[in-house]
Design a protein around this motif. Sequence first.
Motif, PDB file in Angstrom:
ATOM      1  N   TRP A  92     -52.989 -77.291   7.011  1.00  0.00           N
ATOM      2  CA  TRP A  92     -54.064 -77.565   7.974  1.00  0.00           C
ATOM      3  C   TRP A  92     -55.361 -76.887   7.533  1.00  0.00           C
ATOM      4  O   TRP A  92     -56.427 -77.486   7.584  1.00  0.00           O
ATOM      5  CB  TRP A  92     -53.651 -77.086   9.362  1.00  0.00           C
ATOM      6  CG  TRP A  92     -54.642 -77.469  10.427  1.00  0.00           C
ATOM      7  CD1 TRP A  92     -55.777 -76.818  10.773  1.00  0.00           C
ATOM      8  CD2 TRP A  92     -54.574 -78.614  11.278  1.00  0.00           C
ATOM      9  NE1 TRP A  92     -56.426 -77.463  11.785  1.00  0.00           N
ATOM     10  CE2 TRP A  92     -55.704 -78.577  12.116  1.00  0.00           C
ATOM     11  CE3 TRP A  92     -53.668 -79.646  11.416  1.00  0.00           C
ATOM     12  CZ2 TRP A  92     -55.950 -79.549  13.074  1.00  0.00           C
ATOM     13  CZ3 TRP A  92     -53.917 -80.606  12.383  1.00  0.00           C
ATOM     14  CH2 TRP A  92     -55.046 -80.548  13.194  1.00  0.00           C
ATOM     15  N   ARG A  93     -55.241 -75.636   7.099  1.00  0.00           N
ATOM     16  CA  ARG A  93     -56.427 -74.897   6.651  1.00  0.00           C
ATOM     17  C   ARG A  93     -57.062 -75.510   5.417  1.00  0.00           C
ATOM     18  O   ARG A  93     -58.270 -75.407   5.213  1.00  0.00           O
ATOM     19  CB  ARG A  93     -56.065 -73.445   6.363  1.00  0.00           C
ATOM     20  CG  ARG A  93     -55.920 -72.627   7.625  1.00  0.00           C
ATOM     21  CD  ARG A  93     -55.764 -71.154   7.374  1.00  0.00           C
ATOM     22  NE  ARG A  93     -56.422 -70.715   6.165  1.00  0.00           N
ATOM     23  CZ  ARG A  93     -55.984 -69.768   5.359  1.00  0.00           C
ATOM     24  NH1 ARG A  93     -54.868 -69.150   5.631  1.00  0.00           N
ATOM     25  NH2 ARG A  93     -56.637 -69.413   4.291  1.00  0.00           N
ATOM     26  N   ARG A 173     -58.461 -92.075  -0.839  1.00  0.00           N
ATOM     27  CA  ARG A 173     -58.840 -90.765  -1.380  1.00  0.00           C
ATOM     28  C   ARG A 173     -58.683 -89.712  -0.302  1.00  0.00           C
ATOM     29  O   ARG A 173     -58.622 -90.029   0.888  1.00  0.00           O
ATOM     30  CB  ARG A 173     -60.264 -90.811  -1.925  1.00  0.00           C
ATOM     31  CG  ARG A 173     -61.323 -91.067  -0.900  1.00  0.00           C
ATOM     32  CD  ARG A 173     -62.677 -91.202  -1.585  1.00  0.00           C
ATOM     33  NE  ARG A 173     -63.728 -91.420  -0.620  1.00  0.00           N
ATOM     34  CZ  ARG A 173     -64.324 -90.471   0.053  1.00  0.00           C
ATOM     35  NH1 ARG A 173     -63.989 -89.222  -0.120  1.00  0.00           N
ATOM     36  NH2 ARG A 173     -65.264 -90.748   0.917  1.00  0.00           N
ATOM     37  N   PRO A 174     -58.594 -88.450  -0.699  1.00  0.00           N
ATOM     38  CA  PRO A 174     -58.311 -87.391   0.269  1.00  0.00           C
ATOM     39  C   PRO A 174     -59.297 -87.357   1.428  1.00  0.00           C
ATOM     40  O   PRO A 174     -60.492 -87.435   1.228  1.00  0.00           O
ATOM     41  CB  PRO A 174     -58.431 -86.114  -0.563  1.00  0.00           C
ATOM     42  CG  PRO A 174     -58.327 -86.540  -1.974  1.00  0.00           C
ATOM     43  CD  PRO A 174     -58.778 -87.953  -2.040  1.00  0.00           C
ATOM     44  N   ARG A 175     -58.747 -87.241   2.590  1.00  0.00           N
ATOM     45  CA  ARG A 175     -59.570 -87.094   3.789  1.00  0.00           C
ATOM     46  C   ARG A 175     -58.931 -86.026   4.657  1.00  0.00           C
ATOM     47  O   ARG A 175     -57.709 -85.878   4.661  1.00  0.00           O
ATOM     48  CB  ARG A 175     -59.602 -88.412   4.556  1.00  0.00           C
ATOM     49  CG  ARG A 175     -60.238 -89.486   3.708  1.00  0.00           C
ATOM     50  CD  ARG A 175     -60.666 -90.638   4.513  1.00  0.00           C
ATOM     51  NE  ARG A 175     -61.326 -91.556   3.595  1.00  0.00           N
ATOM     52  CZ  ARG A 175     -61.609 -92.775   3.884  1.00  0.00           C
ATOM     53  NH1 ARG A 175     -61.325 -93.243   5.054  1.00  0.00           N
ATOM     54  NH2 ARG A 175     -62.204 -93.543   3.017  1.00  0.00           N
ATOM     55  N   PRO A 176     -59.742 -85.302   5.393  1.00  0.00           N
ATOM     56  CA  PRO A 176     -59.159 -84.237   6.225  1.00  0.00           C
ATOM     57  C   PRO A 176     -58.082 -84.725   7.180  1.00  0.00           C
ATOM     58  O   PRO A 176     -57.098 -84.039   7.405  1.00  0.00           O
ATOM     59  CB  PRO A 176     -60.376 -83.698   6.992  1.00  0.00           C
ATOM     60  CG  PRO A 176     -61.545 -84.013   6.119  1.00  0.00           C
ATOM     61  CD  PRO A 176     -61.207 -85.318   5.449  1.00  0.00           C
ATOM     62  N   TRP A 177     -58.211 -85.931   7.706  1.00  0.00           N
ATOM     63  CA  TRP A 177     -57.223 -86.394   8.685  1.00  0.00           C
ATOM     64  C   TRP A 177     -55.865 -86.629   8.047  1.00  0.00           C
ATOM     65  O   TRP A 177     -54.846 -86.427   8.702  1.00  0.00           O
ATOM     66  CB  TRP A 177     -57.719 -87.631   9.439  1.00  0.00           C
ATOM     67  CG  TRP A 177     -57.816 -88.884   8.624  1.00  0.00           C
ATOM     68  CD1 TRP A 177     -58.922 -89.348   7.975  1.00  0.00           C
ATOM     69  CD2 TRP A 177     -56.783 -89.824   8.362  1.00  0.00           C
ATOM     70  NE1 TRP A 177     -58.640 -90.514   7.311  1.00  0.00           N
ATOM     71  CE2 TRP A 177     -57.323 -90.832   7.539  1.00  0.00           C
ATOM     72  CE3 TRP A 177     -55.445 -89.919   8.720  1.00  0.00           C
ATOM     73  CZ2 TRP A 177     -56.583 -91.910   7.083  1.00  0.00           C
ATOM     74  CZ3 TRP A 177     -54.707 -90.999   8.270  1.00  0.00           C
ATOM     75  CH2 TRP A 177     -55.281 -91.979   7.463  1.00  0.00           C
ATOM     76  N   THR A 178     -55.810 -87.063   6.767  1.00  0.00           N
ATOM     77  CA  THR A 178     -54.500 -87.259   6.141  1.00  0.00           C
ATOM     78  C   THR A 178     -53.820 -85.916   5.883  1.00  0.00           C
ATOM     79  O   THR A 178     -52.609 -85.778   6.054  1.00  0.00           O
ATOM     80  CB  THR A 178     -54.604 -88.053   4.824  1.00  0.00           C
ATOM     81  OG1 THR A 178     -55.504 -87.392   3.939  1.00  0.00           O
ATOM     82  CG2 THR A 178     -55.067 -89.473   5.058  1.00  0.00           C
ATOM     83  N   ALA A 183     -49.884 -81.828   7.854  1.00  0.00           N
ATOM     84  CA  ALA A 183     -49.646 -80.520   8.475  1.00  0.00           C
ATOM     85  C   ALA A 183     -48.924 -80.682   9.805  1.00  0.00           C
ATOM     86  O   ALA A 183     -48.006 -79.911  10.126  1.00  0.00           O
ATOM     87  CB  ALA A 183     -50.968 -79.783   8.674  1.00  0.00           C
ATOM     88  N   THR A 184     -49.311 -81.679  10.580  1.00  0.00           N
ATOM     89  CA  THR A 184     -48.667 -81.933  11.869  1.00  0.00           C
ATOM     90  C   THR A 184     -47.199 -82.306  11.676  1.00  0.00           C
ATOM     91  O   THR A 184     -46.330 -81.840  12.422  1.00  0.00           O
ATOM     92  CB  THR A 184     -49.419 -83.036  12.638  1.00  0.00           C
ATOM     93  OG1 THR A 184     -50.787 -82.631  12.802  1.00  0.00           O
ATOM     94  CG2 THR A 184     -48.803 -83.298  13.990  1.00  0.00           C
ATOM     95  N   ALA A 185     -46.918 -83.132  10.663  1.00  0.00           N
ATOM     96  CA  ALA A 185     -45.525 -83.510  10.379  1.00  0.00           C
ATOM     97  C   ALA A 185     -44.704 -82.287   9.981  1.00  0.00           C
ATOM     98  O   ALA A 185     -43.575 -82.099  10.448  1.00  0.00           O
ATOM     99  CB  ALA A 185     -45.481 -84.570   9.281  1.00  0.00           C
ATOM    100  N   LEU A 186     -45.269 -81.428   9.139  1.00  0.00           N
ATOM    101  CA  LEU A 186     -44.564 -80.208   8.729  1.00  0.00           C
ATOM    102  C   LEU A 186     -44.336 -79.283   9.925  1.00  0.00           C
ATOM    103  O   LEU A 186     -43.265 -78.679  10.061  1.00  0.00           O
ATOM    104  CB  LEU A 186     -45.347 -79.478   7.633  1.00  0.00           C
ATOM    105  CG  LEU A 186     -45.372 -80.162   6.270  1.00  0.00           C
ATOM    106  CD1 LEU A 186     -46.399 -79.496   5.363  1.00  0.00           C
ATOM    107  CD2 LEU A 186     -44.004 -80.150   5.634  1.00  0.00           C
ATOM    108  N   LEU A 187     -45.348 -79.178  10.799  1.00  0.00           N
ATOM    109  CA  LEU A 187     -45.209 -78.342  11.991  1.00  0.00           C
ATOM    110  C   LEU A 187     -44.104 -78.880  12.897  1.00  0.00           C
ATOM    111  O   LEU A 187     -43.265 -78.103  13.386  1.00  0.00           O
ATOM    112  CB  LEU A 187     -46.538 -78.300  12.752  1.00  0.00           C
ATOM    113  CG  LEU A 187     -46.533 -77.501  14.067  1.00  0.00           C
ATOM    114  CD1 LEU A 187     -46.247 -76.028  13.804  1.00  0.00           C
ATOM    115  CD2 LEU A 187     -47.859 -77.679  14.785  1.00  0.00           C
TER     116      LEU A 187
END
Length: 195
Positions: A92-93, A173-178, A183-187
């Motif tokens: 997330w960070r 391409r990388p975006r903060p939401w992906t 991170a949400t899935a890992l949490l």
Amino acid sequence: MATPRTVAGFLLALLPLIATPGASLALLLRQITEHGRRRALPVILGTVTGLVVHAALALAGLAGLTAHHPGALTAVRLAGGAYLIGLAAWTWRSAGRAPTRRPRHDSPAFVQALLANVLNPKAASIYLTLVPQFLDATRPLPAQILTLAAAHAALLATWLLGWTTLLARTTPRPRPWTTRATATALLALGLHALA
């Protein structure tokens, strides 16, 4: 050595477990999104190495120890949940940071995947509960366990390679939401392990 029929039955029993999205798929998505397709290999190798660790522990008799001390599996489950929550926080960070174009080495992705698998209660339970169902007491156990572990590793690597191909073609391409979705899935996986 396990018979081909036994291996086929084992792989059939494994397929629903492998097809269920987990930490390895979340890590794979993150690495491909942030660094491209070549970063999938360390995730796949780390995940497969984690399976080798579980097979080695089964060979060493940890399965018997855990059967007599249920607290050992609980400890693995709690450590795995805590690790996934920590990995979620770190992921997330990192959202919004510019990814490095040329990573100097692939060990972080490898180590993350290895730890995610070794501390995964689902992976541990395969070697504690499912593998014994496919063992023949009249044959040497080490050869059977190694054969089943090799088949497991091949099936999981093939599954993750398939996802790699799909994600490399469809992931933007990388975006903060992906990154935050990963991170949400890992949490969620970590909290589920702790529940």
